[in-house]
Design an enzyme around this catalytic site. Structure first.
Site, PDB file in Angstrom:
ATOM      1  N   LYS A  80      18.518  36.878   1.972  1.00  0.00           N
ATOM      2  CA  LYS A  80      18.413  37.922   3.004  1.00  0.00           C
ATOM      3  C   LYS A  80      17.207  37.667   3.914  1.00  0.00           C
ATOM      4  O   LYS A  80      17.329  37.668   5.134  1.00  0.00           O
ATOM      5  CB  LYS A  80      18.279  39.320   2.359  1.00  0.00           C
ATOM      6  CG  LYS A  80      19.458  39.699   1.475  1.00  0.00           C
ATOM      7  CD  LYS A  80      19.326  41.107   0.923  1.00  0.00           C
ATOM      8  CE  LYS A  80      18.151  41.316  -0.021  1.00  0.00           C
ATOM      9  NZ  LYS A  80      18.224  40.542  -1.268  1.00  0.00           N
ATOM     10  N   ARG A 137      19.578  50.497  -0.471  1.00  0.00           N
ATOM     11  CA  ARG A 137      19.797  49.862  -1.769  1.00  0.00           C
ATOM     12  C   ARG A 137      20.435  50.798  -2.763  1.00  0.00           C
ATOM     13  O   ARG A 137      20.678  50.407  -3.900  1.00  0.00           O
ATOM     14  CB  ARG A 137      18.431  49.476  -2.316  1.00  0.00           C
ATOM     15  CG  ARG A 137      18.247  48.018  -2.613  1.00  0.00           C
ATOM     16  CD  ARG A 137      16.796  47.903  -3.051  1.00  0.00           C
ATOM     17  NE  ARG A 137      16.481  46.657  -3.635  1.00  0.00           N
ATOM     18  CZ  ARG A 137      15.968  45.634  -2.982  1.00  0.00           C
ATOM     19  NH1 ARG A 137      15.805  45.686  -1.680  1.00  0.00           N
ATOM     20  NH2 ARG A 137      15.629  44.555  -3.630  1.00  0.00           N
ATOM     21  N   ARG A 197      10.902  29.849  -5.552  1.00  0.00           N
ATOM     22  CA  ARG A 197      10.544  30.336  -4.210  1.00  0.00           C
ATOM     23  C   ARG A 197       9.025  30.395  -4.017  1.00  0.00           C
ATOM     24  O   ARG A 197       8.282  30.752  -4.904  1.00  0.00           O
ATOM     25  CB  ARG A 197      11.106  31.743  -4.006  1.00  0.00           C
ATOM     26  CG  ARG A 197      10.515  32.423  -2.773  1.00  0.00           C
ATOM     27  CD  ARG A 197      11.273  33.648  -2.375  1.00  0.00           C
ATOM     28  NE  ARG A 197      11.206  34.704  -3.356  1.00  0.00           N
ATOM     29  CZ  ARG A 197      11.871  35.852  -3.248  1.00  0.00           C
ATOM     30  NH1 ARG A 197      12.675  36.053  -2.222  1.00  0.00           N
ATOM     31  NH2 ARG A 197      11.762  36.768  -4.174  1.00  0.00           N
ATOM     32  N   ARG A 236       5.729  35.184  -5.946  1.00  0.00           N
ATOM     33  CA  ARG A 236       5.716  36.633  -6.147  1.00  0.00           C
ATOM     34  C   ARG A 236       5.673  36.976  -7.633  1.00  0.00           C
ATOM     35  O   ARG A 236       6.318  36.316  -8.438  1.00  0.00           O
ATOM     36  CB  ARG A 236       6.981  37.244  -5.509  1.00  0.00           C
ATOM     37  CG  ARG A 236       6.790  37.594  -4.064  1.00  0.00           C
ATOM     38  CD  ARG A 236       8.070  37.950  -3.334  1.00  0.00           C
ATOM     39  NE  ARG A 236       8.946  38.906  -4.001  1.00  0.00           N
ATOM     40  CZ  ARG A 236      10.098  39.343  -3.481  1.00  0.00           C
ATOM     41  NH1 ARG A 236      10.488  38.910  -2.277  1.00  0.00           N
ATOM     42  NH2 ARG A 236      10.858  40.191  -4.129  1.00  0.00           N
ATOM     43  N   ARG A 268      15.882  42.629 -12.077  1.00  0.00           N
ATOM     44  CA  ARG A 268      16.216  42.987 -10.700  1.00  0.00           C
ATOM     45  C   ARG A 268      17.708  42.810 -10.432  1.00  0.00           C
ATOM     46  O   ARG A 268      18.328  43.602  -9.730  1.00  0.00           O
ATOM     47  CB  ARG A 268      15.399  42.122  -9.721  1.00  0.00           C
ATOM     48  CG  ARG A 268      13.955  42.600  -9.594  1.00  0.00           C
ATOM     49  CD  ARG A 268      13.044  41.535  -9.024  1.00  0.00           C
ATOM     50  NE  ARG A 268      13.457  41.060  -7.725  1.00  0.00           N
ATOM     51  CZ  ARG A 268      13.088  39.894  -7.206  1.00  0.00           C
ATOM     52  NH1 ARG A 268      12.301  39.073  -7.895  1.00  0.00           N
ATOM     53  NH2 ARG A 268      13.488  39.537  -6.023  1.00  0.00           N
TER      54      ARG A 268
HETATM   55  P1  AP5 Z   1      15.201  34.732   0.147  1.00  0.00           P
HETATM   56  O1  AP5 Z   1      15.653  34.609   1.558  1.00  0.00           O
HETATM   57  O2  AP5 Z   1      13.769  34.991  -0.099  1.00  0.00           O
HETATM   58  O3  AP5 Z   1      16.128  35.791  -0.634  1.00  0.00           O
HETATM   59  P2  AP5 Z   1      16.180  37.379  -0.567  1.00  0.00           P
HETATM   60  O4  AP5 Z   1      17.623  37.765  -0.562  1.00  0.00           O
HETATM   61  O5  AP5 Z   1      15.345  37.903   0.547  1.00  0.00           O
HETATM   62  O6  AP5 Z   1      15.568  37.731  -1.984  1.00  0.00           O
HETATM   63  P3  AP5 Z   1      14.474  38.800  -2.409  1.00  0.00           P
HETATM   64  O7  AP5 Z   1      14.006  38.440  -3.769  1.00  0.00           O
HETATM   65  O8  AP5 Z   1      13.449  39.001  -1.357  1.00  0.00           O
HETATM   66  O9  AP5 Z   1      15.370  40.076  -2.499  1.00  0.00           O
HETATM   67  P4  AP5 Z   1      15.071  41.352  -3.233  1.00  0.00           P
HETATM   68  O10 AP5 Z   1      16.078  42.221  -2.619  1.00  0.00           O
HETATM   69  O11 AP5 Z   1      15.096  41.304  -4.709  1.00  0.00           O
HETATM   70  O12 AP5 Z   1      13.507  41.644  -2.937  1.00  0.00           O
HETATM   71  P5  AP5 Z   1      12.805  42.647  -1.925  1.00  0.00           P
HETATM   72  O13 AP5 Z   1      11.593  41.987  -1.436  1.00  0.00           O
HETATM   73  O14 AP5 Z   1      13.770  43.199  -0.964  1.00  0.00           O
HETATM   74  O15 AP5 Z   1      15.673  33.399  -0.608  1.00  0.00           O
HETATM   75  C1  AP5 Z   1      15.353  33.173  -1.977  1.00  0.00           C
HETATM   76  C2  AP5 Z   1      15.009  31.700  -2.200  1.00  0.00           C
HETATM   77  O16 AP5 Z   1      16.193  30.916  -2.001  1.00  0.00           O
HETATM   78  C3  AP5 Z   1      13.966  31.140  -1.229  1.00  0.00           C
HETATM   79  O17 AP5 Z   1      13.161  30.235  -1.917  1.00  0.00           O
HETATM   80  C4  AP5 Z   1      14.807  30.420  -0.151  1.00  0.00           C
HETATM   81  O18 AP5 Z   1      14.107  29.323   0.414  1.00  0.00           O
HETATM   82  C5  AP5 Z   1      16.014  29.953  -0.948  1.00  0.00           C
HETATM   83  N1  AP5 Z   1      17.268  29.973  -0.178  1.00  0.00           N
HETATM   84  C6  AP5 Z   1      17.665  30.925   0.710  1.00  0.00           C
HETATM   85  N2  AP5 Z   1      18.884  30.639   1.212  1.00  0.00           N
HETATM   86  C7  AP5 Z   1      19.273  29.472   0.615  1.00  0.00           C
HETATM   87  C8  AP5 Z   1      20.456  28.652   0.717  1.00  0.00           C
HETATM   88  N3  AP5 Z   1      21.490  28.996   1.528  1.00  0.00           N
HETATM   89  N4  AP5 Z   1      20.515  27.522  -0.045  1.00  0.00           N
HETATM   90  C9  AP5 Z   1      19.478  27.193  -0.869  1.00  0.00           C
HETATM   91  N5  AP5 Z   1      18.345  27.913  -0.999  1.00  0.00           N
HETATM   92  C10 AP5 Z   1      18.239  29.049  -0.271  1.00  0.00           C
HETATM   93  O19 AP5 Z   1      12.387  43.820  -2.924  1.00  0.00           O
HETATM   94  C11 AP5 Z   1      11.399  43.642  -3.897  1.00  0.00           C
HETATM   95  C12 AP5 Z   1      11.219  44.924  -4.695  1.00  0.00           C
HETATM   96  O20 AP5 Z   1      10.780  45.988  -3.811  1.00  0.00           O
HETATM   97  C13 AP5 Z   1      12.486  45.488  -5.350  1.00  0.00           C
HETATM   98  O21 AP5 Z   1      12.718  44.907  -6.615  1.00  0.00           O
HETATM   99  C14 AP5 Z   1      12.153  46.979  -5.434  1.00  0.00           C
HETATM  100  O22 AP5 Z   1      11.301  47.241  -6.514  1.00  0.00           O
HETATM  101  C15 AP5 Z   1      11.393  47.220  -4.158  1.00  0.00           C
HETATM  102  N6  AP5 Z   1      12.295  47.622  -3.058  1.00  0.00           N
HETATM  103  C16 AP5 Z   1      12.585  46.920  -1.934  1.00  0.00           C
HETATM  104  N7  AP5 Z   1      13.451  47.585  -1.160  1.00  0.00           N
HETATM  105  C17 AP5 Z   1      13.736  48.746  -1.808  1.00  0.00           C
HETATM  106  C18 AP5 Z   1      14.580  49.851  -1.530  1.00  0.00           C
HETATM  107  N8  AP5 Z   1      15.343  49.906  -0.416  1.00  0.00           N
HETATM  108  N9  AP5 Z   1      14.627  50.872  -2.422  1.00  0.00           N
HETATM  109  C19 AP5 Z   1      13.869  50.858  -3.544  1.00  0.00           C
HETATM  110  N10 AP5 Z   1      13.052  49.827  -3.878  1.00  0.00           N
HETATM  111  C20 AP5 Z   1      12.987  48.785  -3.018  1.00  0.00           C
HETATM  112 MG    MG Z   2      13.538  39.014   0.673  1.00  0.00          MG
END
Ligand code: AP5
Ligand code: MG
Length: 219
Positions: free
Chosen positions: A15, A90, A129, A162, A173
């Site tokens: 994402k 979410r 990552r 992270r 997660r």
């Molecule tokens: P990346 O692009 O970083 O993936 P992502 O989908 O953004 O993954 P996240 O871990 O950031 O998602 P998340 O939803 O768990 O975390 P968030 O920060 O939102 O890609 C991942 C890796 O793969 C990278 O190394 C990249 O280079 C590689 N990659 C990407 N595309 C690729 C491809 N096509 N091929 C190969 N490699 C690839 O949330 C964190 C925490 O915050 C949550 O757990 C929760 O506690 C809290 N939180 C956030 N939002 C909310 C909400 N709305 N409500 C409640 N709590 C929330």
């Molecule tokens: Mg992300």
């Protein structure tokens, strides 16, 4: 009419990687709930302290805190042409709240690219990552390595791993995602805005497929 896009997908689906490219191409802000929480944690704000307690466990931050934070961000002037949301909503409750917020701005969710990736790939993506300290740009030691190890290609800041990317927290997660976020697929399907995107393809190919879906949106 503003353009609002919601990127949906499990942790590690790509994402953040895609949001950065799409937001730039469409000239709309990239709003990542996770990035805003991490910024608050870094600055030790009240919100950051509360959010950190659950983020380290791989659980979700309470809806009321999250919704207020996103509403505030969407009210900023730079969101007048729309926004690309990454990680929000979410839960079904957050999705309902978003619909109400966007009505106030005379908009609605126009498109939801659902980036789908098999579970075993997610663990490998997250444990390899590296994230940029300054602006959250993401790299992968194998799939998308930075030109210089430990340095962000875009802004030169330090790359770190992270805390919630440890394998135990990643597993939690994914479980939380399946329980609390998966119902949104059906929710947005019913609204006719969901587009399935195969997130196991190369990064450039995934971007191209999302851009094709955006071109078909009628504002
Ligand atoms: P990346 O692009 O970083 O993936 P992502 O989908 O953004 O993954 P996240 O871990 O950031 O998602 P998340 O939803 O768990 O975390 P968030 O920060 O939102 O890609 C991942 C890796 O793969 C990278 O190394 C990249 O280079 C590689 N990659 C990407 N595309 C690729 C491809 N096509 N091929 C190969 N490699 C690839 O949330 C964190 C925490 O915050 C949550 O757990 C929760 O506690 C809290 N939180 C956030 N939002 C909310 C909400 N709305 N409500 C409640 N709590 C929330
Ligand atoms: Mg992300």
């Amino acid at each position: 009419m503003p353009l609002y896009i919601v990127l949906l997908g499990p942790p590690g689906a790509g994402k953040g990687t895609q949001a950065q490219r799409i937001a730039q191409a469409m000239n709309i802000p990239h709003i990542s709930s996770g990035d805003i929480f991490r910024e608050n944690i870094k600055n030790k704000t009240d919100l950051g302290v509360q959010a950190n307690r659950v983020i380290v466990k791989g659980e979700l931050v309470p809806d009321d805190l999250t919704i207020a934070m996103i509403k505030d961000r969407l009210s900023k002037a730079d969101c007048q042409p729309g926004a690309l949301l990454d990680g929000f909503p979410r839960t079904p409750f957050q999705a309902e709240a978003l619909a109400k917020i966007l009505t106030e701005f005379r908009g609605k969710v126009n498109l939801v690219p659902y980036i789908n990736v098999p579970e075993q790939l997610l663990i490998e993506r997250l444990t390899g990552r590296w994230t940029c300290r300054a602006q959250g740009h993401v790299f992968h030691e194998k799939f998308n390595p930075p030109r210089q190890a430990g340095r962000c290609d875009i802004d030169g800041s330090e790359l770190y791993q992270r805390d919630d990317d440890k394998v135990e927290t990643v597993t939690k997660r994914i479980k939380v995602y399946l329980q609390q976020t998966l119902p949104l697929i059906e929710y947005y399907q019913r609204m006719g805005v969901l587009v399935n995107i195969d997130g196991s393809q190369e990064i450039d190919q995934v971007t191209a497929n999302i851009m094709t879906a955006i071109e078909k949106v009628n504002l």
